[in-house]
Write a protein that holds these residues in place. Structure first.
Motif, mmCIF file in Angstrom:
data_model
loop_
_atom_site.group_PDB
_atom_site.id
_atom_site.type_symbol
_atom_site.label_atom_id
_atom_site.label_comp_id
_atom_site.label_asym_id
_atom_site.label_seq_id
_atom_site.Cartn_x
_atom_site.Cartn_y
_atom_site.Cartn_z
ATOM 1 N N ARG A 196 0.809 -1.213 0.000
ATOM 2 C CA ARG A 196 0.000 0.000 0.000
ATOM 3 C C ARG A 196 0.848 1.271 0.000
ATOM 4 N NH1 ARG A 196 -5.047 0.754 1.831
ATOM 5 N NH2 ARG A 196 -4.568 2.875 1.192
ATOM 6 N N THR A 197 2.117 1.128 0.333
ATOM 7 C CA THR A 197 3.032 2.263 0.316
ATOM 8 C C THR A 197 2.995 2.968 -1.034
ATOM 9 O OG1 THR A 197 4.496 1.162 1.883
ATOM 10 C CG2 THR A 197 5.441 2.960 0.619
ATOM 11 N N VAL A 198 2.970 2.201 -2.120
ATOM 12 C CA VAL A 198 2.929 2.789 -3.462
ATOM 13 C C VAL A 198 1.636 3.564 -3.662
ATOM 14 C CG1 VAL A 198 2.881 2.293 -5.938
ATOM 15 C CG2 VAL A 198 4.442 1.037 -4.435
ATOM 16 N N ASP A 199 0.507 3.005 -3.241
ATOM 17 C CA ASP A 199 -0.780 3.685 -3.397
ATOM 18 C C ASP A 199 -0.787 5.029 -2.679
ATOM 19 O OD1 ASP A 199 -1.678 1.454 -4.776
ATOM 20 O OD2 ASP A 199 -2.491 0.504 -2.988
ATOM 21 N N VAL A 200 -0.214 5.056 -1.476
ATOM 22 C CA VAL A 200 -0.177 6.292 -0.695
ATOM 23 C C VAL A 200 0.649 7.354 -1.410
ATOM 24 C CG1 VAL A 200 0.633 7.347 1.451
ATOM 25 C CG2 VAL A 200 -0.564 5.161 1.515
ATOM 26 N N HIS A 201 1.789 6.968 -1.962
ATOM 27 C CA HIS A 201 2.639 7.937 -2.654
ATOM 28 C C HIS A 201 1.991 8.425 -3.953
ATOM 29 C CE1 HIS A 201 5.615 6.656 0.274
ATOM 30 N NE2 HIS A 201 6.364 7.674 -0.108
ATOM 31 N N ILE A 202 1.291 7.556 -4.649
ATOM 32 C CA ILE A 202 0.566 7.972 -5.854
ATOM 33 C C ILE A 202 -0.516 8.987 -5.488
ATOM 34 C CG2 ILE A 202 -1.012 7.217 -7.679
ATOM 35 C CD1 ILE A 202 1.849 6.374 -8.216
ATOM 36 N N LYS A 203 -1.225 8.727 -4.408
ATOM 37 C CA LYS A 203 -2.268 9.655 -3.952
ATOM 38 C C LYS A 203 -1.681 11.024 -3.646
ATOM 39 C CE LYS A 203 -5.554 10.411 -0.156
ATOM 40 N NZ LYS A 203 -6.053 9.896 1.146
ATOM 41 N N LYS A 204 -0.538 11.048 -2.939
ATOM 42 C CA LYS A 204 0.097 12.319 -2.604
ATOM 43 C C LYS A 204 0.593 13.040 -3.851
ATOM 44 C CE LYS A 204 0.658 13.732 0.937
ATOM 45 N NZ LYS A 204 -0.196 14.595 1.780
ATOM 46 N N LEU A 205 1.112 12.304 -4.813
ATOM 47 C CA LEU A 205 1.563 12.924 -6.057
ATOM 48 C C LEU A 205 0.403 13.596 -6.790
ATOM 49 C CD1 LEU A 205 4.037 10.257 -7.498
ATOM 50 C CD2 LEU A 205 4.575 12.652 -7.015
ATOM 51 N N ARG A 206 -0.715 12.917 -6.868
ATOM 52 C CA ARG A 206 -1.879 13.495 -7.549
ATOM 53 C C ARG A 206 -2.357 14.755 -6.847
ATOM 54 N NH1 ARG A 206 -4.795 7.608 -8.466
ATOM 55 N NH2 ARG A 206 -3.996 7.215 -10.587
ATOM 56 N N GLU A 207 -2.334 14.735 -5.517
ATOM 57 C CA GLU A 207 -2.748 15.924 -4.764
ATOM 58 C C GLU A 207 -1.805 17.091 -5.025
ATOM 59 O OE1 GLU A 207 -2.824 14.635 -0.740
ATOM 60 O OE2 GLU A 207 -4.716 13.531 -0.931
ATOM 61 N N LYS A 208 -0.509 16.828 -5.029
ATOM 62 C CA LYS A 208 0.465 17.902 -5.173
ATOM 63 C C LYS A 208 0.517 18.455 -6.598
ATOM 64 C CE LYS A 208 3.467 16.635 -1.314
ATOM 65 N NZ LYS A 208 4.838 16.302 -0.859
ATOM 66 N N LEU A 209 0.302 17.589 -7.589
ATOM 67 C CA LEU A 209 0.279 18.067 -8.969
ATOM 68 C C LEU A 209 -0.990 18.853 -9.254
ATOM 69 C CD1 LEU A 209 1.754 14.943 -10.784
ATOM 70 C CD2 LEU A 209 2.880 17.135 -10.397
ATOM 71 N N GLY A 210 -2.022 18.591 -8.476
ATOM 72 C CA GLY A 210 -3.239 19.393 -8.515
ATOM 73 C C GLY A 210 -3.858 19.500 -9.901
ATOM 74 N N SER A 211 -4.306 20.703 -10.218
ATOM 75 C CA SER A 211 -5.040 20.914 -11.470
ATOM 76 C C SER A 211 -4.134 20.928 -12.690
ATOM 77 C CB SER A 211 -5.800 22.243 -11.407
ATOM 78 O OG SER A 211 -4.903 23.320 -11.208
ATOM 79 N N TYR A 212 -2.810 20.976 -12.474
ATOM 80 C CA TYR A 212 -1.907 21.018 -13.617
ATOM 81 C C TYR A 212 -1.878 19.692 -14.353
ATOM 82 C CZ TYR A 212 -0.184 25.447 -11.793
ATOM 83 O OH TYR A 212 -0.097 26.744 -11.364
#
Length: 231
Positions: A196-212
């Protein structure tokens, strides 16, 4: 004496003693803290190579200590928790911790995880001086040599492993990766933690990249993820 300096923060002296005795056999230098506030002070004073934080501590709990340490320093963190609920494990990872272990745990396994994390960091540092290609996509630029990500006109602040996961996917646009593949590449073949570590990091990446470009990492159901933006 091992070149590693490990800060262990746990309010239970018995836990600290067990770890200390095993560390001595492995010739690992250990710094002890009995609460989160002391851990924060020692992180500044001692500059440890890695920090082990118990979740339930007085004055400042492990989650808050993790948050404050990572605001100031780029130090890998392993969380210790007596709880076995998914929420507690994921929260630590979302805060930026590298790994977690549930009590009771084996000191031998703890050392194995420490070694895996520090070896990965050493490999990353060895490659920092090498000139690497810049990956340009619509609305997104990834600069490996500077470890920077630019989305639109904004520099996106990523934790080291968030950057490594993004770069790993972006190097092969359209390729579908299983969750195990980023674990092997970013955390190392000897990583013992939760997938699940990978899923958590993917989620954070999507949040940080935001609307871009939050759509650049696409979920492939039943398999894993792919970088879905063409250069």
């Amino acid at each position: 004496m091992s070149p590693w300096k490990v800060l262990v923060a746990d309010d239970d002296p018995n836990v600290r003693e067990i770890i200390r005795l095993y560390f001595e056999k492995q010739h690992i230098q250990m710094i002890e803290a009995q609460d989160g506030e002391e851990a924060l002070e020692l992180a500044e004073k001692e500059s440890p190579d890695i920090v082990i934080l118990d979740v339930m501590m007085p004055k400042m709990d492990g989650y808050e200590a993790c948050r404050e340490i990572l605001k100031r320093y780029d130090i890998p963190i392993i969380m210790l928790t007596a709880k076995n609920e998914e929420f507690d494990r994921v929260l630590g990872l979302e805060l930026g911790a590298d790994d977690y272990m549930t009590k009771p745990f084996s000191p031998r396994e703890l050392v194995a995880r420490i070694k895996a994390i520090l070896r990965r960091m050493q490999r990353s540092k060895s490659a920092e001086g090498e000139l690497q290609a810049v990956y340009e996509f619509e609305g997104l630029s990834i600069l490996p040599d500077r470890r920077e990500v630019i989305a639109g006109d904004e520099k996106i602040s990523l934790r080291p492993k968030e950057f490594d996961v993004l770069l790993h996917l972006a190097k092969s646009p359209g390729t579908v990766f299983t969750r195990e593949q980023p674990l092997e590449h970013v955390w190392g073949y000897d990583f013992i933690g939760d997938i699940r570590t990978v899923d958590v990091h993917i989620k954070k990446l999507r949040e940080k990249l935001g609307s871009y470009r939050n759509d650049c990492i696409q979920t492939v159901w039943g398999v894993g993820y792919k970088f879905g933006v063409e250069s």
